[in-house]
Design a protein around this motif. Structure first.
Motif, PDB file in Angstrom:
ATOM      1  N   PRO A  33       0.841  -1.196   0.000  1.00  0.00           N
ATOM      2  CA  PRO A  33       0.000   0.000   0.000  1.00  0.00           C
ATOM      3  C   PRO A  33       0.877   1.247   0.000  1.00  0.00           C
ATOM      4  N   ASP A  34       0.398   2.360  -0.622  1.00  0.00           N
ATOM      5  CA  ASP A  34       1.142   3.622  -0.584  1.00  0.00           C
ATOM      6  C   ASP A  34       1.140   4.189   0.824  1.00  0.00           C
ATOM      7  N   ILE A  35       0.010   3.975   1.499  1.00  0.00           N
ATOM      8  CA  ILE A  35      -0.122   4.445   2.880  1.00  0.00           C
ATOM      9  C   ILE A  35      -0.521   3.260   3.753  1.00  0.00           C
ATOM     10  N   ALA A  36       0.271   2.996   4.784  1.00  0.00           N
ATOM     11  CA  ALA A  36      -0.047   1.903   5.700  1.00  0.00           C
ATOM     12  C   ALA A  36      -0.545   2.523   6.995  1.00  0.00           C
ATOM     13  N   GLU A  37      -1.760   2.187   7.377  1.00  0.00           N
ATOM     14  CA  GLU A  37      -2.319   2.778   8.579  1.00  0.00           C
ATOM     15  C   GLU A  37      -1.635   2.221   9.827  1.00  0.00           C
ATOM     16  N   ASN A  38      -1.373   0.926   9.809  1.00  0.00           N
ATOM     17  CA  ASN A  38      -0.767   0.262  10.960  1.00  0.00           C
ATOM     18  C   ASN A  38       0.620  -0.262  10.581  1.00  0.00           C
ATOM     19  N   GLY A  39       1.651   0.386  11.139  1.00  0.00           N
ATOM     20  CA  GLY A  39       3.019   0.015  10.799  1.00  0.00           C
ATOM     21  C   GLY A  39       3.423  -1.362  11.289  1.00  0.00           C
ATOM     22  N   ALA A  40       2.617  -1.951  12.181  1.00  0.00           N
ATOM     23  CA  ALA A  40       2.970  -3.273  12.712  1.00  0.00           C
ATOM     24  C   ALA A  40       2.712  -4.371  11.691  1.00  0.00           C
ATOM     25  N   VAL A  41       1.799  -4.100  10.765  1.00  0.00           N
ATOM     26  CA  VAL A  41       1.439  -5.126   9.774  1.00  0.00           C
ATOM     27  C   VAL A  41       1.306  -4.456   8.405  1.00  0.00           C
ATOM     28  N   VAL A  42       2.401  -4.416   7.664  1.00  0.00           N
ATOM     29  CA  VAL A  42       2.381  -3.819   6.331  1.00  0.00           C
ATOM     30  C   VAL A  42       2.569  -4.921   5.294  1.00  0.00           C
ATOM     31  N   PRO A  43       1.555  -5.178   4.465  1.00  0.00           N
ATOM     32  CA  PRO A  43       1.717  -6.223   3.451  1.00  0.00           C
ATOM     33  C   PRO A  43       2.726  -5.784   2.392  1.00  0.00           C
ATOM     34  N   VAL A  44       3.690  -6.627   2.113  1.00  0.00           N
ATOM     35  CA  VAL A  44       4.689  -6.339   1.080  1.00  0.00           C
ATOM     36  C   VAL A  44       4.813  -7.560   0.179  1.00  0.00           C
ATOM     37  N   GLY A  45       4.720  -7.313  -1.119  1.00  0.00           N
ATOM     38  CA  GLY A  45       4.917  -8.374  -2.092  1.00  0.00           C
ATOM     39  C   GLY A  45       6.057  -8.010  -3.019  1.00  0.00           C
ATOM     40  N   VAL A  46       6.806  -9.006  -3.470  1.00  0.00           N
ATOM     41  CA  VAL A  46       7.883  -8.770  -4.428  1.00  0.00           C
ATOM     42  C   VAL A  46       7.697  -9.726  -5.600  1.00  0.00           C
ATOM     43  N   VAL A  47       7.768  -9.171  -6.811  1.00  0.00           N
ATOM     44  CA  VAL A  47       7.741  -9.976  -8.028  1.00  0.00           C
ATOM     45  C   VAL A  47       9.019  -9.671  -8.787  1.00  0.00           C
ATOM     46  N   SER A  48       9.749 -10.696  -9.172  1.00  0.00           N
ATOM     47  CA  SER A  48      10.919 -10.491 -10.006  1.00  0.00           C
ATOM     48  C   SER A  48      10.645 -11.066 -11.390  1.00  0.00           C
ATOM     49  N   ASN A  49      10.733 -10.197 -12.401  1.00  0.00           N
ATOM     50  CA  ASN A  49      10.562 -10.655 -13.778  1.00  0.00           C
ATOM     51  C   ASN A  49      11.905 -10.951 -14.437  1.00  0.00           C
ATOM     52  N   ILE A  50      12.960 -10.925 -13.644  1.00  0.00           N
ATOM     53  CA  ILE A  50      14.288 -11.195 -14.184  1.00  0.00           C
ATOM     54  C   ILE A  50      14.484 -12.713 -14.243  1.00  0.00           C
ATOM     55  N   PRO A  51      14.772 -13.262 -15.426  1.00  0.00           N
ATOM     56  CA  PRO A  51      14.947 -14.713 -15.523  1.00  0.00           C
ATOM     57  C   PRO A  51      16.098 -15.197 -14.647  1.00  0.00           C
ATOM     58  N   GLY A  52      15.940 -16.359 -14.078  1.00  0.00           N
ATOM     59  CA  GLY A  52      17.007 -16.937 -13.271  1.00  0.00           C
ATOM     60  C   GLY A  52      17.075 -16.371 -11.869  1.00  0.00           C
ATOM     61  N   THR A  53      15.986 -15.771 -11.403  1.00  0.00           N
ATOM     62  CA  THR A  53      15.987 -15.231 -10.040  1.00  0.00           C
ATOM     63  C   THR A  53      16.140 -16.359  -9.023  1.00  0.00           C
ATOM     64  N   GLU A  54      17.132 -16.214  -8.151  1.00  0.00           N
ATOM     65  CA  GLU A  54      17.421 -17.272  -7.188  1.00  0.00           C
ATOM     66  C   GLU A  54      17.330 -16.800  -5.743  1.00  0.00           C
ATOM     67  N   TYR A  55      17.146 -15.502  -5.554  1.00  0.00           N
ATOM     68  CA  TYR A  55      17.202 -14.943  -4.207  1.00  0.00           C
ATOM     69  C   TYR A  55      16.441 -13.628  -4.155  1.00  0.00           C
ATOM     70  N   ILE A  56      15.632 -13.434  -3.114  1.00  0.00           N
ATOM     71  CA  ILE A  56      14.912 -12.179  -2.916  1.00  0.00           C
ATOM     72  C   ILE A  56      15.057 -11.760  -1.455  1.00  0.00           C
ATOM     73  N   ALA A  57      15.385 -10.482  -1.227  1.00  0.00           N
ATOM     74  CA  ALA A  57      15.436  -9.973   0.144  1.00  0.00           C
ATOM     75  C   ALA A  57      14.583  -8.711   0.237  1.00  0.00           C
ATOM     76  N   ILE A  58      13.954  -8.516   1.392  1.00  0.00           N
ATOM     77  CA  ILE A  58      13.115  -7.341   1.620  1.00  0.00           C
ATOM     78  C   ILE A  58      13.736  -6.510   2.733  1.00  0.00           C
ATOM     79  N   MET A  59      13.897  -5.206   2.473  1.00  0.00           N
ATOM     80  CA  MET A  59      14.496  -4.313   3.468  1.00  0.00           C
ATOM     81  C   MET A  59      13.614  -3.096   3.698  1.00  0.00           C
ATOM     82  N   VAL A  60      13.561  -2.657   4.938  1.00  0.00           N
ATOM     83  CA  VAL A  60      12.850  -1.430   5.288  1.00  0.00           C
ATOM     84  C   VAL A  60      13.909  -0.446   5.760  1.00  0.00           C
ATOM     85  N   GLU A  61      14.133   0.590   4.942  1.00  0.00           N
ATOM     86  CA  GLU A  61      15.318   1.429   5.130  1.00  0.00           C
ATOM     87  C   GLU A  61      15.396   2.076   6.503  1.00  0.00           C
ATOM     88  N   LYS A  62      14.266   2.544   7.049  1.00  0.00           N
ATOM     89  CA  LYS A  62      14.349   3.308   8.297  1.00  0.00           C
ATOM     90  C   LYS A  62      14.053   2.481   9.540  1.00  0.00           C
TER      91      LYS A  62
END
Lengths: 103, 155
Positions: free
Chosen positions: B69-98
């Motif tokens: 979501p662009d705006i998350a009302e509750n920071g404790a539960v923010v749904p995040v999805g990642v899709v990689s369209n790059i062929p041969g994807t072998e690894y995905i990591a999710i980071m929250v910068e702050k």
């Protein structure tokens, strides 16, 4: 022993979709209780999903994953009745493993 | 008395049981190192986390999509999805910068598993969410800002 992992696995058009809901506090170690003492970190660190003993996803979690972690993903193949097993271990060494049959 | 166990421990000497198992070939060294990547998960900056994951300076890529979501009302539960369209994807990591520790989760995608997943993360405040993808030995990244109304990390 932690509460059971809720797993849904459904095969459709040659792809199996897996949805997992784990029961875990996922305590960050950043919070303090009413008396000001730091609540120690307690979170799942590693997760493995197997389809008939073949690993289809392995993950490492940090404390930033929400409490009662949710995870959804898909793998190719998988037929009705196949086993999908999810297991995790946390930073205190607790583990939990559950399995379902693909619907 | 369990003599066999005593002998085994003696033979292990200073190696420790784990070292002994490695020495005996029961556990391969790669497996021994496959344990939780504490260095990456304890990284306090994006650069440090990339470094600990061996990613160096990943290239920004349109092939990596973050759904949240662009705006998350509750920071404790923010749904995040990642899709990689790059062929041969072998690894995905999710980071929250702050977040205090920015690496939230990392996933190893074996062959046959679709490079698309959804999870939920905590966010202490409005921040960029980064996805790091490894495909054919190269690292790619993309980012998306999520505004948080109520932080999910504090007490």
């Amino acid at each position: 022993m932690a509460n059971p992992i809720r797993i849904r696995a459904a095969a459709r058009d040659g792809v199996t979709e897996v949805r997992v809901l784990m029961s875990h506090v996922m305590e960050t170690g950043q919070r303090k209780d009413a008396s000001g003492a730091v609540i120690p970190a307690h979170f799942i660190t590693e997760l493995t999903v197997r389809h008939n003993d073949r690993v289809v996803l392995s993950a490492e979690f940090g404390p930033s994953v929400s409490a009662n972690p949710y995870l959804a993903f898909k793998f190719n193949g998988g037929a009705k009745g196949d086993r999908v097993e999810v297991s995790w271990i946390d930073n205190k060494g607790d583990t939990r493993s559950d399995e379902v049959q693909i619907a | 008395m369990d003599h066999q166990r005593r002998d085994t421990l003696k033979a292990g000497g200073g190696l420790g049981v784990f070292g002994l198992l490695v020495a005996a070939g029961v556990i391969k060294p790669e497996l021994a190192q496959a344990a939780w990547n504490a260095q990456a998960f304890e990284a306090r900056s994006l650069e440090a986390a990339f470094g600990a994951l061996g990613a160096g300076k990943p290239a920004a890529s349109d092939g990596v999509l973050i759904t949240s979501p662009d705006i998350a009302e509750n920071g404790a539960v923010v749904p995040v999805g990642v899709v990689s369209n790059i062929p041969g994807t072998e690894y995905i990591a999710i980071m929250v910068e702050k977040n205090p520790y920015m690496l939230a989760a990392s996933f190893i995608i074996p062959e046959g598993t679709v490079a698309e997943l959804q999870t939920r993360v905590k966010m202490s405040q409005t921040s960029d969410v980064h996805a790091l993808v490894k495909a054919n030995g190269k690292f790619y990244t993309s980012r998306k800002e999520v505004k948080v109304t109520l932080g999910g990390c504090g007490g």
